[in-house]
Design an enzyme around this catalytic site. Structure first.
Site, PDB file in Angstrom:
ATOM      1  N   GLU A 161      67.992  54.837 -43.052  1.00 53.53           N
ATOM      2  CA  GLU A 161      68.086  55.294 -44.457  1.00 53.53           C
ATOM      3  C   GLU A 161      66.899  56.178 -44.835  1.00 53.53           C
ATOM      4  O   GLU A 161      66.067  55.812 -45.660  1.00 53.53           O
ATOM      5  CB  GLU A 161      68.197  54.077 -45.377  1.00 53.53           C
ATOM      6  CG  GLU A 161      69.457  53.257 -45.092  1.00 53.53           C
ATOM      7  CD  GLU A 161      69.580  51.992 -45.930  1.00 53.53           C
ATOM      8  OE1 GLU A 161      68.541  51.475 -46.355  1.00 53.53           O
ATOM      9  OE2 GLU A 161      70.708  51.523 -46.130  1.00 53.53           O
ATOM     10  N   GLU A 179      76.437  50.175 -41.580  1.00 52.98           N
ATOM     11  CA  GLU A 179      76.177  48.990 -42.412  1.00 52.98           C
ATOM     12  C   GLU A 179      77.237  48.920 -43.496  1.00 52.98           C
ATOM     13  O   GLU A 179      77.474  49.903 -44.187  1.00 52.98           O
ATOM     14  CB  GLU A 179      74.812  49.070 -43.125  1.00 52.98           C
ATOM     15  CG  GLU A 179      73.619  48.888 -42.244  1.00 52.98           C
ATOM     16  CD  GLU A 179      72.307  48.863 -43.039  1.00 52.98           C
ATOM     17  OE1 GLU A 179      72.296  48.380 -44.188  1.00 52.98           O
ATOM     18  OE2 GLU A 179      71.309  49.356 -42.494  1.00 52.98           O
TER      19      GLU A 179
END
Ligand code: BG6
Length: 490
Positions: free
Chosen positions: A186, A381
């Site tokens: 991220e 995810e």
């Protein structure tokens, strides 16, 4: 579905491994993140930052009770039996991260720690024996604490060089066993939580504009990531490198065009991070934005050439929930999402942590990202944090998690069938339960496998298969021919 579709689960080292000071591992920033359930919206700022005083307290105190990432769920010792359970669930892919502090305990060590290297040798070999493909993140919310105290973390270019050195060490060592690499988890998250993403402690920069500090560290991460991509492409051309962003879907609060504009702008800000890694250049809108907010970081010709020549092979992202936005939020109900907040969406249910559950949002993200980049996508995810209960006869009836997974996977399949996307795989967040990244809670559970451990670190660490484990196992047993009925409501 594509024949080589990767179905699996995802974790990070700092949330599962534990063994924080064993076999030569150094102290990491994750070991300093304290239990912080942040039940109300005002606590969000604290979840996302760290002060020198808190850091000093963590360094002094060697208990694992308040600092749950130190004990994790003991994956470090229990990976053989955990992997056995996962293999029985037919997963063929498992995203893990390598703890930098196991390999270079202080970050600036001249030689790697052999025991750390041997641990991952064994982990990857066990995965291979089970036919499980590793997807490896090189930086997932941890770094050697020493690099924070000595160099001010990712703000200093030297730290980026140490990260490249660490990455080359593990890439050379494991290239025969690992084909998919994600340099930084991220990469957009540095602007929301600069400590856990990049080790930045605001009060260590008293004379500087902290936003400038964040953007400098962000640039250093992009450069390090491009160098790693170059290294992999040159030396191991069969391997693939992914960019990765957090994808929180953002809707306009209503059809007022000013709200639509705000939503478009917010989504675009998020995509600007993957633009750099996928398209190979800072988009003009981001450069203009930096100027507007008084950020001036040197981006040299050499940097530009490096970014341009070393773009990502696939576009990975996490997806949990969505929010709304409005040009004027006065009087509107605010809700939470993944370390951010937004306007509440009256059409959606929410998790116990106030994240709004939105399966269709996943499909929209898939379309947006594919239309923007035309590169293979990878859902690395997706999952539900919930309070699970173990019954007296050892069951965990987590129907809510089954519903969450079923609805999201259904939208993913609809997208594969109808939207012309190219998707490499789906990894749900949580193999076993693990310690929450944002709150360091054990009670925010994501796994298919329940771990007997509470927020105070009490428990036997015993694993129990949840109802969702059996549901996922059956889903994966269908291979690429999933019967539609399996994804319909019971
Ligand atoms: C993702 C992170 O953004 O969100 C994970 O990459 C994290 O590390 C996940 O665990 C869920 O967030 P949380 O705070 O509920 O654990």
């Amino acid at each position: 579905m594509p024949q080589d579709f990767m179905w699996g689960v995802a974790t990070s080292a700092n949330q599962v491994e534990g063994a924080w000071n064993e076999d030569g591992k150094g102290m990491s920033i994750a070991d300093c993140e304290r239990y912080n359930p942040h039940q109300d919206l005002n606590d969000y700022k604290r979840v996302n930052s760290m002060s020198t005083a808190e850091l000093n307290q963590a360094i002094k105190d060697h208990s694992t009770k308040k600092w749950g990432k130190r004990h994790g769920v003991d994956f470090y010792h229990r990976y053989p039996s955990d992997l056995k359970l996962l293999a029985k669930a037919h997963i063929n892919a498992f995203r893990i991260s390598i703890a930098w502090t196991r390999i270079y305990p202080n970050g600036d060590d001249s030689e790697p720690n052999q025991k750390g290297l041997e641990y991952y040798d064994s982990l990857f070999k066990t995965m291979k024996d089970y036919g499980i493909q590793p997807i490896v993140t090189l930086s997932h919310y941890e770094m050697p604490l020493n690099l924070v105290l000595k160099y001010d973390a990712w703000f200093d270019k030297k730290v980026a060089d140490y990260f490249v050195k660490f990455s080359k060490t593990v890439i050379d060592r494991y290239h025969n066993l690992v084909k998919y690499w994600i340099p930084i988890n991220e990469i957009d998250s540095i602007v929301r939580h600069p400590f856990s993403s990049a080790g930045l402690v605001e009060d260590r920069f008293p004379d500087q504009n902290f936003t400038q500090v964040i953007y400098q560290a962000m640039h250093n991460q992009f450069i390090a990531s491009a160098k790693i991509t170059a290294y992999i492409h040159k030396n191991y051309p069969e391997a693939k490198v992914g960019s990765m962003i957090t994808s929180t879907m953002v809707y306009p609060y209503n059809s007022d065009p000013r709200n639509m504009f705000k939503a478009t702008e917010t989504m675009r800000e998020n995509y600007n991070f993957s633009d750099i890694q996928v398209r190979g250049a800072y988009p003009k809108v981001l450069l203009d934005h930096m100027k507007k907010i008084g950020v001036d970081i040197p981006i040299t010709q050499e940097d530009k050439a490096l970014l341009e020549a070393n773009t990502a092979d696939f576009v990975a992202f996490s997806y949990y929930s969505s929010v709304c936005t409005a040009y004027d939020t006065t009087g509107l109900k605010i809700t939470k999402a993944n370390r951010t907040t937004g306007v509440y969406n009256k059409y959606l249910p929410e998790s116990e942590w106030g994240w709004q559950i939105d399966p269709v949002g996943l499909r929209i993200i898939l379309i947006n990202l594919f239309d923007r980049y035309q590169k293979p996508l990878f859902i690395v995810e997706n999952g539900l944090g919930a309070k699970d209960a173990l019954t007296s006869n050892n069951y965990v009836h987590d129907q809510y998690r089954i519903d969450y997974l079923r609805q999201h996977i259904k939208q993913m399949l609809l997208s594969l069938q109808n939207d012309g996307i190219d998707l490499m795989g789906y990894l749900m967040w949580g193999s076993t339960d693990m310690v929450s990244a944002s709150t360091t809670q054990m009670s925010k559970r994501y796994g298919l496998i329940y771990v007997d451990l509470d927020d105070n670190g009490n428990g036997s660490y015993t694993r129990t298969l949840k109802d969702s484990y059996y549901w996922y196992q059956k889903l994966l047993s269908f291979g690429t021919e999933i019967p539609t009925a399996y994804l319909e409501n019971d």
